[in-house]
Design an enzyme around this catalytic site. Structure first.
Site, mmCIF file in Angstrom:
data_model
loop_
_atom_site.group_PDB
_atom_site.id
_atom_site.type_symbol
_atom_site.label_atom_id
_atom_site.label_comp_id
_atom_site.label_asym_id
_atom_site.label_seq_id
_atom_site.Cartn_x
_atom_site.Cartn_y
_atom_site.Cartn_z
ATOM 1 N N ARG A 35 100.450 -124.083 4.759
ATOM 2 C CA ARG A 35 100.196 -125.571 4.565
ATOM 3 C C ARG A 35 98.721 -125.568 5.084
ATOM 4 O O ARG A 35 98.042 -126.397 4.538
ATOM 5 C CB ARG A 35 101.153 -126.242 5.349
ATOM 6 N N ILE B 225 98.266 -134.936 0.786
ATOM 7 C CA ILE B 225 99.291 -133.920 0.784
ATOM 8 C C ILE B 225 100.541 -134.547 1.445
ATOM 9 O O ILE B 225 100.204 -135.136 2.457
ATOM 10 C CB ILE B 225 98.846 -132.529 1.586
ATOM 11 N N SER B 226 101.530 -134.349 1.124
ATOM 12 C CA SER B 226 102.751 -135.199 1.016
ATOM 13 C C SER B 226 103.214 -134.528 2.308
ATOM 14 O O SER B 226 103.111 -133.567 2.839
ATOM 15 C CB SER B 226 103.820 -135.206 -0.031
ATOM 16 N N GLN B 227 104.135 -135.704 3.002
ATOM 17 C CA GLN B 227 104.825 -134.974 4.258
ATOM 18 C C GLN B 227 105.698 -133.698 3.989
ATOM 19 O O GLN B 227 106.330 -133.647 3.065
ATOM 20 C CB GLN B 227 105.756 -136.417 4.737
ATOM 21 N N PRO B 228 105.736 -132.755 4.777
ATOM 22 C CA PRO B 228 106.405 -131.525 4.524
ATOM 23 C C PRO B 228 107.945 -131.704 4.244
ATOM 24 O O PRO B 228 108.729 -131.163 3.280
ATOM 25 C CB PRO B 228 106.332 -130.800 5.726
#
Length: 215
Positions: free
Chosen positions: A41, A67-70
């Site tokens: 990431r 970038i989205s939260q994992p």
């Protein structure tokens, strides 16, 4: 120090992310967990944010996008139950992080990104990391990508006010779609199954995404 740590100094942080942020919160699909453990990431965020790459929150990637939260990425992908034979449409390539995870699970990922600069950088990075089953195009994601339709799976990484008809039309019968629906701050992540031309909608969780812009 183990050789794998020397090769990837972020490995221990990534494995901790998968264990504590994702598996511990209910995502149990081993293929999804393994893909998250493999995809770096930190490569998909700007240099200034790399130290935060494995924390449980979104990060800026430029062009007023994130970038989205994992955990949300994992939740979306796990809900879709992607097989190695599936062709996937991703709406909103962003930096390419979710694209890379999808590429490890699916036959081919067709990704469309509105911002040309993001699309170009994601395309170069995905190629450098060896993802050969990915096609990144620039365009209006709310209209899907008709030339490669129909798709087994559609993943939308921006919030729409309602389910876009074009994306439902490009979904195969028996296909699945995940999409955030609602205005800023009041969104729900919805899982859609298409059966005999009709859609069944299940709410997965509350969420917060940038808006899906059409036109």
């Amino acid at each position: 120090m183990p050789p794998e740590t020397l090769a990837d100094p972020f490995l221990s942080l990534r494995l901790k992310m998968v264990e504590s942020q994702i598996a511990a919160r209910g995502v149990k699909d081993l293929r999804v967990l393994n893909a998250l453990a493999e995809v770096p990431r930190h490569e998909f965020v700007p240099e200034v944010y790399r130290i935060q790459a494995y924390e449980d929150h979104p990060l800026p990637i430029g062009q007023e996008q994130t970038i989205s939260q994992p955990f949300i990425v994992a939740l979306m992908i796990a809900a879709l139950q992607i097989s190695s034979a599936d062709n996937v449409l991703e709406v909103g390539t962003g930096s390419g992080y979710q694209t890379a995870i999808l590429a490890k699970l699916a036959n081919h990922v067709y990704s469309v990104e509105r911002h040309g600069e993001l699309a170009n950088s994601a395309r170069l990075l995905l190629d450098r990391l060896g993802h050969r089953n990915v096609t990144v195009d620039t365009g209006d994601g709310s209209q899907g990508l008709l030339e490669h339709a129909p798709y087994d799976v559609v993943v939308v990484s921006a919030a729409a006010q309602q389910i876009p008809k074009a994306l439902v039309d490009e979904l195969k019968d028996g296909g699945r779609m995940v999409i955030p629906i609602g205005p800023a701050g009041v969104q729900q992540l919805q899982l859609i199954h298409k059966t005999r031309g009709r859609v069944n909608v299940q709410t997965l969780d509350n969420c917060r995404f940038v808006p899906l812009i059409s036109g």
